[in-house]
Write a protein that holds these residues in place. Structure first.
Motif, mmCIF file in Angstrom:
data_model
loop_
_atom_site.group_PDB
_atom_site.id
_atom_site.type_symbol
_atom_site.label_atom_id
_atom_site.label_comp_id
_atom_site.label_asym_id
_atom_site.label_seq_id
_atom_site.Cartn_x
_atom_site.Cartn_y
_atom_site.Cartn_z
ATOM 1 N N SER A 44 -17.678 -11.531 7.267
ATOM 2 C CA SER A 44 -18.700 -10.778 6.552
ATOM 3 C C SER A 44 -18.444 -9.280 6.638
ATOM 4 N N LEU A 45 -18.073 -8.810 7.819
ATOM 5 C CA LEU A 45 -17.752 -7.395 7.958
ATOM 6 C C LEU A 45 -16.493 -7.030 7.181
ATOM 7 N N GLU A 46 -15.535 -7.923 7.127
ATOM 8 C CA GLU A 46 -14.322 -7.657 6.358
ATOM 9 C C GLU A 46 -14.622 -7.604 4.862
ATOM 10 N N ASP A 47 -15.509 -8.473 4.396
ATOM 11 C CA ASP A 47 -15.900 -8.434 2.989
ATOM 12 C C ASP A 47 -16.635 -7.143 2.644
ATOM 13 N N SER A 48 -17.498 -6.679 3.539
ATOM 14 C CA SER A 48 -18.207 -5.427 3.271
ATOM 15 C C SER A 48 -17.251 -4.245 3.305
ATOM 16 N N LEU A 49 -16.202 -4.345 4.087
ATOM 17 C CA LEU A 49 -15.209 -3.274 4.125
ATOM 18 C C LEU A 49 -14.374 -3.271 2.847
ATOM 19 N N ASN A 50 -14.099 -4.456 2.300
ATOM 20 C CA ASN A 50 -13.287 -4.553 1.086
ATOM 21 C C ASN A 50 -14.041 -4.145 -0.167
ATOM 22 N N THR A 51 -15.371 -4.237 -0.172
ATOM 23 C CA THR A 51 -16.135 -3.869 -1.362
ATOM 24 C C THR A 51 -16.268 -2.374 -1.515
ATOM 25 N N GLY A 52 -16.018 -1.614 -0.488
ATOM 26 C CA GLY A 52 -16.085 -0.170 -0.583
ATOM 27 C C GLY A 52 -17.390 0.408 -0.084
ATOM 28 N N PHE A 53 -18.348 -0.419 0.247
ATOM 29 C CA PHE A 53 -19.631 0.051 0.755
ATOM 30 C C PHE A 53 -19.605 0.077 2.280
ATOM 31 N N SER A 54 -18.696 0.839 2.818
ATOM 32 C CA SER A 54 -18.554 0.859 4.271
ATOM 33 C C SER A 54 -18.378 2.289 4.746
ATOM 34 N N ASP A 55 -18.613 2.459 6.015
ATOM 35 C CA ASP A 55 -18.407 3.740 6.651
ATOM 36 C C ASP A 55 -17.624 3.530 7.939
ATOM 37 N N GLU A 56 -17.587 4.547 8.752
ATOM 38 C CA GLU A 56 -16.817 4.455 9.989
ATOM 39 C C GLU A 56 -17.423 3.443 10.958
ATOM 40 N N MET A 57 -18.745 3.337 10.944
ATOM 41 C CA MET A 57 -19.411 2.393 11.844
ATOM 42 C C MET A 57 -19.061 0.950 11.477
ATOM 43 N N THR A 58 -18.966 0.649 10.197
ATOM 44 C CA THR A 58 -18.611 -0.701 9.769
ATOM 45 C C THR A 58 -17.190 -1.046 10.189
ATOM 46 N N SER A 59 -16.290 -0.102 10.075
ATOM 47 C CA SER A 59 -14.913 -0.381 10.491
ATOM 48 C C SER A 59 -14.813 -0.553 12.003
ATOM 49 N N MET A 60 -15.626 0.179 12.762
ATOM 50 C CA MET A 60 -15.632 -0.019 14.212
ATOM 51 C C MET A 60 -16.223 -1.379 14.576
ATOM 52 N N MET A 61 -17.264 -1.793 13.856
ATOM 53 C CA MET A 61 -17.856 -3.107 14.101
ATOM 54 C C MET A 61 -16.885 -4.214 13.719
ATOM 55 N N LEU A 62 -16.119 -4.031 12.639
ATOM 56 C CA LEU A 62 -15.111 -5.010 12.247
ATOM 57 C C LEU A 62 -14.041 -5.135 13.314
ATOM 58 N N TYR A 63 -13.612 -3.999 13.858
ATOM 59 C CA TYR A 63 -12.613 -4.039 14.924
ATOM 60 C C TYR A 63 -13.148 -4.775 16.145
ATOM 61 N N ALA A 64 -14.386 -4.514 16.514
ATOM 62 C CA ALA A 64 -14.979 -5.173 17.679
ATOM 63 C C ALA A 64 -15.154 -6.672 17.437
ATOM 64 N N ALA A 65 -15.580 -7.059 16.230
ATOM 65 C CA ALA A 65 -15.754 -8.481 15.916
ATOM 66 C C ALA A 65 -14.410 -9.198 15.893
ATOM 67 N N HIS A 66 -13.394 -8.558 15.337
ATOM 68 C CA HIS A 66 -12.072 -9.172 15.302
ATOM 69 C C HIS A 66 -11.510 -9.322 16.714
ATOM 70 N N GLU A 67 -11.715 -8.299 17.541
ATOM 71 C CA GLU A 67 -11.241 -8.371 18.914
ATOM 72 C C GLU A 67 -11.970 -9.465 19.700
ATOM 73 N N ALA A 68 -13.272 -9.611 19.480
ATOM 74 C CA ALA A 68 -14.027 -10.669 20.155
ATOM 75 C C ALA A 68 -13.561 -12.046 19.706
ATOM 76 N N LYS A 69 -13.254 -12.165 18.427
ATOM 77 C CA LYS A 69 -12.776 -13.444 17.887
ATOM 78 C C LYS A 69 -11.431 -13.825 18.498
ATOM 79 N N VAL A 70 -10.516 -12.902 18.557
ATOM 80 C CA VAL A 70 -9.181 -13.188 19.093
ATOM 81 C C VAL A 70 -9.234 -13.432 20.602
ATOM 82 N N ASN A 71 -10.022 -12.628 21.323
ATOM 83 C CA ASN A 71 -10.120 -12.830 22.774
ATOM 84 C C ASN A 71 -10.763 -14.167 23.114
ATOM 85 N N THR A 72 -11.793 -14.548 22.379
ATOM 86 C CA THR A 72 -12.417 -15.846 22.616
ATOM 87 C C THR A 72 -11.446 -16.974 22.290
ATOM 88 N N GLY A 73 -10.667 -16.808 21.241
ATOM 89 C CA GLY A 73 -9.662 -17.810 20.893
ATOM 90 C C GLY A 73 -8.593 -17.957 21.959
#
Length: 110
Positions: A32-61
């Motif tokens: 969901s965060l990646e989709d919001s980043l791809n639509t162009g309606f994002s800011d720096e906070m969204t990209s930081m949240m995407l990085y944190a969500a991706h990191e949590a996903k990979v670490n949990t995996g």
């Protein structure tokens, strides 16, 4: 053998529940965060949240790969020697958790 099957079963239950949480909570949040980043309606906070969500996903995996592999090893010994149903069930659950961890913790299936 009974202690191995019980400890492997408990570890497989925990890793299976974590795998379900990863599959149905963390992965959709990252997508969901990646989709919001791809639509162009994002800011720096969204990209930081995407990085944190991706990191949590990979670490949990990656943690699931370790826990699922250990549970599979603990359950396979009593399953082959004594045909314990608890160990067979734990082995199947840990195999599912291991596959979910491999899907999201590594780039094996991408």
């Amino acid at each position: 053998m009974k202690v191995l099957s019980i400890s492997g079963f408990v570890l497989s239950i925990l890793s299976f529940i974590t795998g379900i949480y990863l599959q149905f909570v963390l992965v959709p949040a990252a997508e969901s965060l990646e989709d919001s980043l791809n639509t162009g309606f994002s800011d720096e906070m969204t990209s930081m949240m995407l990085y944190a969500a991706h990191e949590a996903k990979v670490n949990t995996g990656m943690n699931l790969v370790i826990a699922g592999g250990l549970a599979l090893l603990l359950c396979s010994i009593p399953a082959f020697k004594t045909k314990n149903k608890l160990a067979i069930t734990g082995g199947l659950l840990s195999l599912v958790a291991l596959i979910i961890g491999l899907m999201h913790g590594t780039h094996m299936f991408s």
